[in-house]
Design a protein around this motif. Structure first.
Motif, mmCIF file in Angstrom:
data_model
loop_
_atom_site.group_PDB
_atom_site.id
_atom_site.type_symbol
_atom_site.label_atom_id
_atom_site.label_comp_id
_atom_site.label_asym_id
_atom_site.label_seq_id
_atom_site.Cartn_x
_atom_site.Cartn_y
_atom_site.Cartn_z
ATOM 1 N N GLN A 180 1.001 -1.226 0.021
ATOM 2 C CA GLN A 180 0.124 -0.025 0.222
ATOM 3 C C GLN A 180 1.125 1.209 -0.127
ATOM 4 O O GLN A 180 0.642 2.230 -0.760
ATOM 5 N N LEU A 181 2.094 1.152 0.955
ATOM 6 C CA LEU A 181 2.711 2.415 0.867
ATOM 7 C C LEU A 181 3.384 2.778 -0.560
ATOM 8 O O LEU A 181 3.646 3.828 -1.126
ATOM 9 N N HIS A 182 3.934 1.388 -0.999
ATOM 10 C CA HIS A 182 4.637 1.792 -2.465
ATOM 11 C C HIS A 182 3.689 2.387 -3.393
ATOM 12 O O HIS A 182 4.007 3.168 -4.213
ATOM 13 N N GLY A 183 2.243 1.895 -3.505
ATOM 14 C CA GLY A 183 1.512 2.636 -4.413
ATOM 15 C C GLY A 183 1.262 4.147 -4.024
ATOM 16 O O GLY A 183 0.963 4.735 -4.963
ATOM 17 N N GLN A 184 1.162 4.308 -2.729
ATOM 18 C CA GLN A 184 1.027 5.731 -2.445
ATOM 19 C C GLN A 184 2.009 6.579 -2.667
ATOM 20 O O GLN A 184 1.585 7.555 -3.138
ATOM 21 N N MET A 185 3.263 6.167 -2.721
ATOM 22 C CA MET A 185 4.282 7.051 -2.853
ATOM 23 C C MET A 185 4.871 6.991 -4.398
ATOM 24 O O MET A 185 5.725 7.653 -4.645
ATOM 25 N N GLY A 186 4.550 5.958 -5.001
ATOM 26 C CA GLY A 186 4.982 5.915 -6.436
ATOM 27 C C GLY A 186 6.384 5.747 -6.586
ATOM 28 O O GLY A 186 7.316 6.204 -7.762
ATOM 29 N N LEU A 187 7.083 5.093 -5.831
ATOM 30 C CA LEU A 187 8.572 4.787 -5.557
ATOM 31 C C LEU A 187 8.716 3.666 -6.648
ATOM 32 O O LEU A 187 8.089 2.739 -7.065
ATOM 33 N N THR A 188 10.101 3.644 -7.257
ATOM 34 C CA THR A 188 10.638 2.662 -7.836
ATOM 35 C C THR A 188 11.358 1.873 -6.708
ATOM 36 O O THR A 188 12.091 2.178 -6.169
ATOM 37 N N SER A 189 11.035 0.444 -6.611
ATOM 38 C CA SER A 189 11.470 -0.556 -5.733
ATOM 39 C C SER A 189 11.850 -1.944 -5.909
ATOM 40 O O SER A 189 11.243 -2.280 -7.056
ATOM 41 N N ILE A 190 12.972 -2.313 -5.566
ATOM 42 C CA ILE A 190 13.423 -3.743 -5.911
ATOM 43 C C ILE A 190 13.942 -4.297 -4.579
ATOM 44 O O ILE A 190 14.516 -3.691 -3.574
ATOM 45 N N PHE A 191 13.196 -5.362 -4.414
ATOM 46 C CA PHE A 191 13.302 -6.152 -3.134
ATOM 47 C C PHE A 191 13.896 -7.601 -3.350
ATOM 48 O O PHE A 191 13.487 -8.185 -4.412
ATOM 49 N N VAL A 192 14.775 -8.011 -2.524
ATOM 50 C CA VAL A 192 15.386 -9.462 -2.697
ATOM 51 C C VAL A 192 14.590 -10.185 -1.648
ATOM 52 O O VAL A 192 14.501 -9.870 -0.436
ATOM 53 N N THR A 193 14.209 -11.510 -2.114
ATOM 54 C CA THR A 193 13.616 -12.649 -1.167
ATOM 55 C C THR A 193 13.933 -14.003 -1.626
ATOM 56 O O THR A 193 14.118 -13.973 -2.828
ATOM 57 N N HIS A 194 13.916 -14.877 -1.016
ATOM 58 C CA HIS A 194 14.022 -16.241 -1.276
ATOM 59 C C HIS A 194 12.498 -16.769 -1.061
ATOM 60 O O HIS A 194 12.292 -17.938 -1.355
ATOM 61 N N ASP A 195 11.537 -15.982 -0.608
ATOM 62 C CA ASP A 195 10.458 -16.474 -0.126
ATOM 63 C C ASP A 195 9.398 -16.147 -1.493
ATOM 64 O O ASP A 195 8.970 -15.043 -1.613
ATOM 65 N N GLN A 196 9.086 -17.462 -2.142
ATOM 66 C CA GLN A 196 8.222 -17.148 -3.232
ATOM 67 C C GLN A 196 6.741 -16.611 -3.020
ATOM 68 O O GLN A 196 6.369 -15.780 -4.039
ATOM 69 N N GLU A 197 6.261 -16.997 -1.681
ATOM 70 C CA GLU A 197 5.090 -16.287 -1.571
ATOM 71 C C GLU A 197 5.022 -14.883 -1.432
ATOM 72 O O GLU A 197 4.156 -14.014 -2.011
ATOM 73 N N GLU A 198 6.034 -14.341 -0.833
ATOM 74 C CA GLU A 198 6.309 -13.041 -0.616
ATOM 75 C C GLU A 198 6.457 -12.191 -2.049
ATOM 76 O O GLU A 198 5.985 -11.184 -2.261
ATOM 77 N N ALA A 199 7.272 -12.743 -2.772
ATOM 78 C CA ALA A 199 7.622 -12.330 -4.275
ATOM 79 C C ALA A 199 6.193 -12.145 -5.198
ATOM 80 O O ALA A 199 5.995 -11.320 -5.941
ATOM 81 N N LEU A 200 5.335 -13.194 -5.047
ATOM 82 C CA LEU A 200 4.251 -13.388 -5.762
ATOM 83 C C LEU A 200 2.996 -12.371 -5.364
ATOM 84 O O LEU A 200 2.291 -12.010 -6.197
ATOM 85 N N GLU A 201 3.195 -12.115 -3.896
ATOM 86 C CA GLU A 201 2.243 -11.264 -3.349
ATOM 87 C C GLU A 201 2.434 -9.979 -3.573
ATOM 88 O O GLU A 201 1.441 -9.024 -3.937
ATOM 89 N N LEU A 202 3.628 -9.452 -3.591
ATOM 90 C CA LEU A 202 4.281 -8.066 -3.550
ATOM 91 C C LEU A 202 4.410 -7.387 -4.943
ATOM 92 O O LEU A 202 4.159 -6.347 -5.081
ATOM 93 N N ALA A 203 4.873 -8.408 -5.650
ATOM 94 C CA ALA A 203 5.827 -7.744 -6.756
ATOM 95 C C ALA A 203 5.054 -7.361 -7.985
ATOM 96 O O ALA A 203 3.783 -8.135 -8.243
ATOM 97 N N ASP A 204 5.248 -6.337 -8.766
ATOM 98 C CA ASP A 204 4.577 -6.144 -10.078
ATOM 99 C C ASP A 204 5.115 -7.069 -11.141
ATOM 100 O O ASP A 204 4.690 -7.898 -11.744
ATOM 101 N N ARG A 205 6.379 -7.395 -11.297
ATOM 102 C CA ARG A 205 7.280 -8.486 -11.739
ATOM 103 C C ARG A 205 8.196 -9.322 -10.810
ATOM 104 O O ARG A 205 8.605 -8.683 -9.982
#
Length: 361
Positions: A180-205
């Motif tokens: 929600q915060l990312h959408g509100q601020m319009g930032l470009t963000s890159i995050f590292v994870t080994h948690d596939q559920e986290e990646a699929l839930e959060l990421a645009d790509r």
């Protein structure tokens, strides 16, 4: 636009990254997903300016920043373990990046305090600026770390396993909040994870990496439903994997032909991958896989059924709806695979890898 051109990086004999090309779109929330040692954190640190590539170039909005130090890249960085200063208050931690700027770029102390208070309100920690990190919960400390990263008004926000040190319930709450915060601020963000559920839930790509290379880039839907390689198929989501032979465009599991579209896969040995929910139970008949039920348990809103594919002791797992009557242990079923992926086996590949099949699930 962040553009990575042909970046490679070695640490001694270890090849951490090999010829990486990647574009990160403005305003995008991009996940770097992969197992330990896949190169995802090294790539993030190179984008941040904490490491430098051996080969290749990095552009921010068309400007070559490959040789720039981290302080000159206008990036915010959030670490897994917060990296907060214990002797500073929460507000002082948030304003730290501003307070250590060059004198001519440094805001007045009153403005730094005002910015810290504004950001603490934004991350839902208003009124806690006078506390110390030890007086906060893990989730609150991670919000402070995020506020500190945002204080310098970064053009790019980088997060390295930001929720890895938190328990499952707090992780889920913070994931929703961060999206929600990312959408509100319009930032470009890159995050590292080994948690596939986290990646699929959060990421645009999602960028799936393994052994220093990019295996696939796509939306969460594309990564999950149309994996581009055997590695992606088995790493993302739960996957059953069986050795098959393709002959004349038809798929055979040992001497049994099964009703799966070969989809243009060349004749020869291959792997048949399918998700537990991609299977329908049917009567034992030609075209179906025969299965002997060896175990059953509840898994969320479904029954998870484990069984051996008759005659060859391959363990597979399937899901049956909670409103359906589960089969008994010892029952024999037929399995119709409704959706599957086929991957040609490379020459010399190990054919009997039940242990690997279990580990992938």
């Amino acid at each position: 636009m962040i553009t990575v051109h042909g970046i490679s990086k070695r640490f001694g004999a270890f090849e951490a990254l090999r010829d990486i090309d990647l574009e990160v779109r403005d305003g995008e929330f991009l996940a770097l997903l992969g197992p330990s040692g896949s190169g995802k954190t090294t790539l993030l640190r190179i984008i941040a300016g904490l490491e430098f590539p051996d080969v290749g170039r990095l552009d921010f909005h068309g400007q070559d920043v490959t040789g720039l130090k981290v302080a000159d890249r206008k990036v915010g960085f959030v670490f897994q373990h917060y990296a907060l200063f214990k002797h500073m208050t929460v507000a002082e931690n948030v304003g730290f990046g501003l307070s250590v700027r060059r004198r001519k770029e440094r805001p007045a102390k009153t403005k730094i305090r005002a910015r810290a208070e504004e950001l603490l309100e934004l991350v839902q920690l208003g009124g806690l600026g006078g506390r110390y990190p030890a007086q906060l919960s893990g989730g609150q400390r991670q919000r402070v770390a995020l506020a500190r990263a945002l204080a310098v008004e970064p053009q790019l926000l980088l997060l390295d396993e930001p929720f890895g040190a938190l328990d499952a319930k707090v992780r889920k709450e913070l994931r929703r909040w961060l999206r929600q915060l990312h959408g509100q601020m319009g930032l470009t963000s890159i995050f590292v994870t080994h948690d596939q559920e986290e990646a699929l839930e959060l990421a645009d790509r999602v960028v799936v990496m393994d052994h220093g290379v990019i295996e696939q880039v796509g939306t969460p839907e594309q990564i999950y439903m149309a994996p581009g390689s055997r590695f992606v198929s088995r790493f993302v989501g739960e996957t059953n994997s069986l050795p098959v032979e393709i002959t004349g465009g038809r798929v055979h599991f040992f001497d049994r032909r099964i009703d799966v579209d070969a989809g243009g896969t060349a004749d020869g040995p291959a792997r048949l991958d399918f998700r537990p929910h991609d299977v329908a139970v049917c009567a034992e008949r030609p075209g179906c896989l025969p299965m002997l039920v060896t175990g059953i348990y509840r898994r969320g809103g479904a029954w998870r059924v484990e069984g051996e594919v008759t005659g060859v002791e391959r363990i597979v797992e399937i899901d049956i709806g909670a409103d359906e009557a589960p089969p008994a242990v010892g029952a024999r079923l037929g399995l119709h695979i409704a959706h599957a992926r086929l991957f040609a086996e490379p020459p010399g590949a190990e054919r009997d890898d039940e242990a690997t099949n279990r580990a992938a699930r």
